[in-house]
Design an enzyme around this catalytic site. Structure first.
Site, PDB file in Angstrom:
ATOM      1  N   HIS A  38      -4.749 -12.853  35.648  1.00  0.00           N
ATOM      2  CA  HIS A  38      -3.757 -13.195  34.637  1.00  0.00           C
ATOM      3  C   HIS A  38      -2.365 -12.820  35.099  1.00  0.00           C
ATOM      4  O   HIS A  38      -2.124 -11.667  35.460  1.00  0.00           O
ATOM      5  CB  HIS A  38      -4.013 -12.432  33.324  1.00  0.00           C
ATOM      6  CG  HIS A  38      -5.348 -12.696  32.707  1.00  0.00           C
ATOM      7  ND1 HIS A  38      -5.714 -13.927  32.240  1.00  0.00           N
ATOM      8  CD2 HIS A  38      -6.393 -11.872  32.471  1.00  0.00           C
ATOM      9  CE1 HIS A  38      -6.940 -13.852  31.735  1.00  0.00           C
ATOM     10  NE2 HIS A  38      -7.374 -12.612  31.873  1.00  0.00           N
ATOM     11  N   GLY A  40       1.103 -11.415  34.507  1.00  0.00           N
ATOM     12  CA  GLY A  40       1.458 -10.388  33.532  1.00  0.00           C
ATOM     13  C   GLY A  40       0.560  -9.178  33.629  1.00  0.00           C
ATOM     14  O   GLY A  40       0.880  -8.120  33.084  1.00  0.00           O
ATOM     15  N   GLY A  41      -0.583  -9.333  34.315  1.00  0.00           N
ATOM     16  CA  GLY A  41      -1.463  -8.201  34.566  1.00  0.00           C
ATOM     17  C   GLY A  41      -2.123  -7.637  33.328  1.00  0.00           C
ATOM     18  O   GLY A  41      -2.136  -8.238  32.250  1.00  0.00           O
ATOM     19  N   GLY A 187     -11.065  11.157  24.566  1.00  0.00           N
ATOM     20  CA  GLY A 187      -9.765  11.210  25.220  1.00  0.00           C
ATOM     21  C   GLY A 187      -8.646  10.992  24.230  1.00  0.00           C
ATOM     22  O   GLY A 187      -8.702  10.065  23.411  1.00  0.00           O
ATOM     23  N   ILE A 191      -3.610   5.939  25.148  1.00  0.00           N
ATOM     24  CA  ILE A 191      -4.545   4.847  24.860  1.00  0.00           C
ATOM     25  C   ILE A 191      -5.536   5.260  23.781  1.00  0.00           C
ATOM     26  O   ILE A 191      -5.764   4.532  22.808  1.00  0.00           O
ATOM     27  CB  ILE A 191      -5.287   4.421  26.142  1.00  0.00           C
ATOM     28  CG1 ILE A 191      -4.303   3.790  27.136  1.00  0.00           C
ATOM     29  CG2 ILE A 191      -6.402   3.431  25.815  1.00  0.00           C
ATOM     30  CD1 ILE A 191      -4.904   3.487  28.491  1.00  0.00           C
ATOM     31  N   HIS A 451      25.961   5.347  10.850  1.00  0.00           N
ATOM     32  CA  HIS A 451      25.328   5.809   9.612  1.00  0.00           C
ATOM     33  C   HIS A 451      25.186   4.637   8.648  1.00  0.00           C
ATOM     34  O   HIS A 451      26.100   3.831   8.517  1.00  0.00           O
ATOM     35  CB  HIS A 451      26.193   6.893   8.961  1.00  0.00           C
ATOM     36  CG  HIS A 451      25.702   7.318   7.606  1.00  0.00           C
ATOM     37  ND1 HIS A 451      24.641   8.187   7.443  1.00  0.00           N
ATOM     38  CD2 HIS A 451      26.110   6.976   6.356  1.00  0.00           C
ATOM     39  CE1 HIS A 451      24.434   8.373   6.146  1.00  0.00           C
ATOM     40  NE2 HIS A 451      25.319   7.649   5.468  1.00  0.00           N
TER      41      HIS A 451
END
Length: 472
Positions: A38, A40-41, A187, A191, A451
Site C-alpha cells: 500500500h 502510504g505504508g 501493553g 497503540i 484568548h
C-alpha cells in the site's frame, strides 16, 4: 520498456519512503519507489490515520451520551454500528492512499508495485531485484543510492501468537468482525492505550496489562498517573507490574492467566489485543553479505541515515525509535538532502520529536521528562497548569487535564513539555517549535497567546515554573 536506471531507489512507500522519494524528485533527481502493498505504508493504511478515524467515532459517541451536559436532548437510543465505523475508517485510509499516489505521479516518481531486494552492485551502482506478488522475478533497477524504508510489524509474545480471530494485533483490532463485550489489552504504550480507549468508550469491558509499574511508560510519570486515574474513572481496569503467564482458547473467548505481585488471576475475555512493541522488517531485503548492521531487529544508521554499506541508507521504523510517522518523514528529507548535497542539513534531534497518543483524554509530549532531566544532571524548574483553570476548556466541557513544563533552572532552556487533556496532540507543536528555536522561558513568557484558547495554558505553565502564573 520501463526505465531501470535511476539516481535514487526507495524501497518502501510509507511516510518515510514516499516523502524521501518526493523530496529527491523536487531536487530534479530521477527516482524509483518500490512498494509491495500500500502506498502510504502501515501508518496511512493500518495505523495512524484509520485509528484516528475510529477514535473520532468513539469521541462523537461519548459526546452524544453527554449531550444533556450541553443542554441538548437526543431522543432514542444511540447505537454503535460497528461495520459502519470500520467502513468509514477504511474509506479515509483509501482516500489518503490515493492522494499519495497522485503526489508521486505529480512529482514524476516512478512507482513499482513489487517487492524490492538489495542484489549487489552493478559497477558503481546498487542493484535492486524486483519480485512480483506471485513470487516471480520482475526485473532489476540500478541507482548509486538506495534508501531502505521497509518499516516494522507488531511484535509477538511467545505462547500468545496472534491468530486473527481471538488474539489480535492492531490490524485485526482495526477491522473487527464483532464488537467484543470484553477485551484484554497486553501493553500500555500508545497503540495499546488507543485501542483500549476506543473499545472502552464504545462499551466494552477493558482490562490493560502492563509489565512495568505504570501505563504509558514513555511519558512523564505525573502524566502517566493522571492518565491512569482518568481511565480508571471511566471504568477501565489496569494491572501494572503484571505479566501474562499462560493462555487458553475457548470457542469464542480467551482465558489469560496474569501474574501480579506474586499472585495470579485468570481473566476470561472475548478478545485479546497484543500491543507489546514492534520489530523491524529486516528480513528478505538483501542485507545478507552486506556491511549493514542490524541490532535488535533494526538497522543501525549514522546521523544522516547512512548504514555501514556505501550507498545504502535506512529511515523510519526500520531504523529504530522513536517509531513515529513524522520522524520517518523528517529522516527521509534529511537523508535525501545529505545525499544530494543540499546545504545546511542538520541531523535529527529525536528529543525534538513530539509524541502523541489519541486516547480520551489525549496525551502529548516533547523533550525530557522531569525524571530524565534530573537524571541527566539538570537542576530544573517545573511549571504546571490545570485545564480546570482555563476558560476555553470549561466552555468546551473538557476541564480534565494538565500542562507541565520542565526548564533548565540555570539557562532557562525548555527541556520538556508534557500534556494530557482535550486537543493536546494539536497544542504540543507549539512547544516543539520552541525547542527547535532553542527558546528559553523569556521568549515563551513574552509570546502573546490568544484568548480564549486552550493554548493559554501553555503560557501559564511556563509562567508557573517561575512563580508567575496569573490564573492559578
Amino acid at each position: 520498456m520501463a526505465e531501470t536506471k535511476f539516481d535514487l531507489i526507495v524501497v518502501g512507500g510509507g511516510p518515510g519512503g514516499y516523502v524521501a522519494a518526493i523530496r529527491a524528485a523536487q531536487l530534479g533527481k530521477k527516482v524509483a519507489l518500490v512498494e509491495r502493498e500500500h502506498l502510504g505504508g502501515i501508518c496511512l493504511n493500518w495505523g495512524c490515520i484509520p485509528t484516528k478515524a475510529l477514535l473520532r467515532s468513539s469521541e462523537i459517541f461519548s459526546l452524544i451520551n453527554h449531550a444533556k451536559d450541553f443542554g441538548l436532548e437526543v431522543k432514542g437510543d444511540v447505537n454503535v454500528i460497528l461495520p459502519k465505523i470500520v467502513e468509514r475508517s477504511r474509506k479515509v485510509a483509501a482516500q489518503l492512499s490515493g492522494g499519495v499516489k497522485h503526489l508521486l505521479k505529480k512529482n514524476k516518481v516512478t512507482v513499482f508495485d513489487a517487492y524490492g531486494t538489495l542484489a549487489g552492485k552493478a559497477g558503481a551502482d546498487r542493484k535492486i531485484a524486483l519480485t512480483d506478488k506471485a513470487g516471480a522475478a520482475a526485473g532489476e533497477l540500478t541507482a548509486p543510492h538506495v534508501i531502505l524504508a521497509t518499516g516494522a510489524r507488531a511484535r509477538s509474545v511467545p505462547g500468545m501468537e496472534p491468530d486473527g480471530k481471538l488474539i489480535w494485533t492492531y490490524r485485526e483490532a482495526m477491522v473487527p468482525d464483532v464488537m467484543p463485550k470484553s477485551l484484554l489489552v497486553v501493553g500500555s504504550g500508545a497503540i495499546g492505550i488507543e485501542f483500549a480507549s476506543f473499545y472502552k468508550t464504545l462499551g466494552a469491558d477493558v482490562t490493560v496489562v502492563e509489565m512495568v509499574d505504570r501505563i504509558l511508560p514513555a511519558e512523564d510519570e505525573e502524566i502517566s498517573a493522571f492518565a491512569r486515574k482518568s481511565f480508571e474513572k471511566q471504568g477501565m481496569k489496569i494491572l501494572t507490574g503484571a505479566a501474562t503467564k499462560s493462555i487458553t482458547k475457548g470457542a469464542n473467548n480467551v482465558t489469560v492467566t496474569v501474574e501480579q505481585g506474586g499472585k495470579t488471576q485468570a481473566i476470561t475475555v472475548d478478545r485479546v489485543i497484543l500491543a507489546v512493541g514492534i520489530v523491524g522488517n529486516v528480513e528478505n531485503i538483501g542485507l545478507e553479505g552486506t556491511a549493514v548492521k542490524v541490532e535488535k531487529s533494526h538497522v543501525v544508521i549514522d546521523d544522516y541515515c547512512g548504514t555501514g554499506e556505501p550507498g545504502v541508507y535506512a529511515i523510519g521504523d526500520l531504523a529504530g525509535p522513536p517509531w513515529l510517522a513524522h520522524k520517518a518523514s523528517h529522516e527521509g528529507v534529511i537523508c535525501v538532502e545529505k545525499i544530494f548535497g543540499v546545504g545546511d542539513v542538520h541531523p535529527l534531534d529525536t528529543s525534538n520529536v513530539p509524541g502523541c497518543t489519541y486516547c480520551q483524554p489525549q496525551v502529548a509530549s516533547v523533550g525530557l521528562t522531569e525524571a530524565k532531566a534530573k537524571a541527566a544532571g539538570y537542576s530544573v524548574k517545573v511549571g504546571r497548569f490545570p485545564f480546570m483553570g482555563n476558560g476555553k476548556a470549561i466552555a468546551l466541557g473538557e476541564p480534565e487535564g494538565l500542562v507541565k513544563t520542565v526548564f533548565d533552572a540555570k539557562t532557562g532552556e525548555l527541556l520538556g513539555a508534557h500534556m494530557i487533556g482535550a486537543e493536546v496532540t494539536e497544542l504540543i507543536q507549539g512547544y516543539a517549535i520552541a525547542r527547535t528555536l532553542e527558546s528559553t522561558e523569556a521568549e515563551l513568557m513574552h509570546t502573546v497567546f490568544p484568548h480564549p484558547t486552550l493554548s493559554e495554558m501553555m503560557h501559564e505553565a511556563v509562567l508557573d515554573a517561575y512563580g508567575r502564573a496569573i490564573h492559578f
